[in-house]
Scaffold this active site. Sequence first.
Site, mmCIF file in Angstrom:
data_model
loop_
_atom_site.group_PDB
_atom_site.id
_atom_site.type_symbol
_atom_site.label_atom_id
_atom_site.label_comp_id
_atom_site.label_asym_id
_atom_site.label_seq_id
_atom_site.Cartn_x
_atom_site.Cartn_y
_atom_site.Cartn_z
ATOM 1 C CG ASP A 36 7.478 33.957 67.262
ATOM 2 O OD1 ASP A 36 6.576 33.126 67.454
ATOM 3 O OD2 ASP A 36 8.344 33.827 66.375
ATOM 4 C CG ASP A 220 10.839 31.815 63.583
ATOM 5 O OD1 ASP A 220 10.384 30.650 63.509
ATOM 6 O OD2 ASP A 220 10.493 32.647 64.445
HETATM 7 C C1 LIG Z 1 9.986 25.511 67.322
HETATM 8 C C2 LIG Z 1 9.374 26.806 66.992
HETATM 9 N N1 LIG Z 1 9.262 27.025 65.555
HETATM 10 C C3 LIG Z 1 8.255 26.435 64.844
HETATM 11 O O1 LIG Z 1 7.463 25.679 65.328
HETATM 12 C C4 LIG Z 1 8.140 26.827 63.429
HETATM 13 C C5 LIG Z 1 8.020 25.911 62.325
HETATM 14 C C6 LIG Z 1 8.100 24.472 62.436
HETATM 15 C C7 LIG Z 1 7.078 23.684 61.888
HETATM 16 C C8 LIG Z 1 7.183 22.292 61.966
HETATM 17 C C9 LIG Z 1 8.289 21.701 62.615
HETATM 18 C C10 LIG Z 1 9.298 22.521 63.179
HETATM 19 C C11 LIG Z 1 9.202 23.902 63.095
HETATM 20 C C12 LIG Z 1 7.856 26.525 61.115
HETATM 21 S S1 LIG Z 1 7.832 28.218 61.344
HETATM 22 C C13 LIG Z 1 8.082 28.130 63.027
HETATM 23 N N2 LIG Z 1 8.202 29.246 63.805
HETATM 24 C C14 LIG Z 1 7.328 29.502 64.795
HETATM 25 O O2 LIG Z 1 6.383 28.830 65.057
HETATM 26 C C15 LIG Z 1 7.656 30.736 65.581
HETATM 27 N N3 LIG Z 1 6.998 30.707 66.866
HETATM 28 C C16 LIG Z 1 7.596 29.755 67.840
HETATM 29 C C17 LIG Z 1 6.972 29.997 69.225
HETATM 30 C C18 LIG Z 1 7.466 28.950 70.152
HETATM 31 C C19 LIG Z 1 6.968 27.680 70.267
HETATM 32 N N4 LIG Z 1 7.636 26.993 71.264
HETATM 33 C C20 LIG Z 1 8.602 27.823 71.760
HETATM 34 C C21 LIG Z 1 9.550 27.581 72.772
HETATM 35 C C22 LIG Z 1 10.419 28.621 73.083
HETATM 36 C C23 LIG Z 1 10.351 29.844 72.433
HETATM 37 C C24 LIG Z 1 9.397 30.081 71.420
HETATM 38 C C25 LIG Z 1 8.530 29.059 71.106
#
Ligand SMILES: CCNC(=O)c1c(-c2ccccc2)csc1NC(=O)CNCCc1c[nH]c2ccccc12
Length: 328
Positions: A36, A220
């Site tokens: 990630d 990302d």
């Molecule tokens: C949906 C996942 N991405 C995020 O939440 C995210 C946001 C983000 C913040 C607020 C609303 C939507 C997205 C900003 S940077 C960012 N990137 C991360 O946070 C990267 N890590 C995600 C890990 C992760 C969370 N739930 C999953 C389900 C499947 C695979 C990976 C994941």
Amino acid sequence: STGIVAATPFPAEYDREYVAPVSLGTPAQELNLIFDTGSSDLWVFSTSMPAAQVAGQKLYNPSGSSTSAVLWGHTWSIQYGDGSRSSGTVVNELVTIGGISYASQALEIANGVSAQFSQDPASSGLLGLGFSILNTVIPTSQKTWFDNVLPTLAAPVFTVDLKRAAPGTYTFGAIDASSYAGKIEYTPIDNSNGFWRLQASGYQVGTSPFQPTTIDAIADTGTTLLMLPAAIVKAYYAQVPGSQLHASYGAYTFPCSAKLPSFTFGIGRYRGVIPGAFVSYGRIDATTCYGGIQDQGNLPFSIFGDILMKAQVVVFDAGRTRIGFAAK
Ligand SMILES: CCNC(=O)c1c(-c2ccccc2)csc1NC(=O)CNCCc1c[nH]c2ccccc12
């Protein structure tokens, strides 16, 4: 040194996430983790978790490893934008990826995870490849595995080559010249917030003219979709007959029979093309499909997630604080 591991999409037809094998401890316990670039914690499902939160995932057992050492008084807790979260304690442990080892990696052991992770049998945790400033361990934040092995790598880079519905690769310390066509186009990144944050130079929907405009985005691998400003998303779906901003999903859907236009992003003068077929994320009922391009909402940046990544070879160059894209 250089190392390479397979990046396997799950579930097979949707590419919701990509997992890769990581070897932990002595004797080796191999777990499949989500790599990630959008976060910086290395955490794993463990034998300290309640059985009710485990559904088929392989568990790391610190007592089964002669090289695990408790990092006393340290804890961690992380929450992602989709509301998923996990938390626990920390050990120092031998962590090996693609033959590259680091003997005393901060390994974050989960003693609790949210339903999104419990219900995902494909992954036993996450390996953060963001910048260490994002790490959530307290009282002292810890370095990512990539940061720790960086000095031993043949080159201070890792390369991401994700594929649609097929295994791709993560390569550490090298760029495989045979994996891409043409030349790699680099652009500087701003890592002050811990992300691989870049400025794209514009976009184009299908064969319409290229629209020069700065798109402030993070690269990302941990986000499935391509999240963009509302105006760009609207312009994309305006070219998809029958598409709509679906009231109940709060997301764009379209008829699965629709022929989707490609989406092109600019990096300087380079043009990265995402084939229309890549923009179909998955079927939600007999005739309706879910768009792989969605609105970033009130996020302060766009997210170049897996939908974009799988159309490119992407070089994450920590040595020169830049990111490179190439066609394949
Ligand atoms: C949906 C996942 N991405 C995020 O939440 C995210 C946001 C983000 C913040 C607020 C609303 C939507 C997205 C900003 S940077 C960012 N990137 C991360 O946070 C990267 N890590 C995600 C890990 C992760 C969370 N739930 C999953 C389900 C499947 C695979 C990976 C994941």
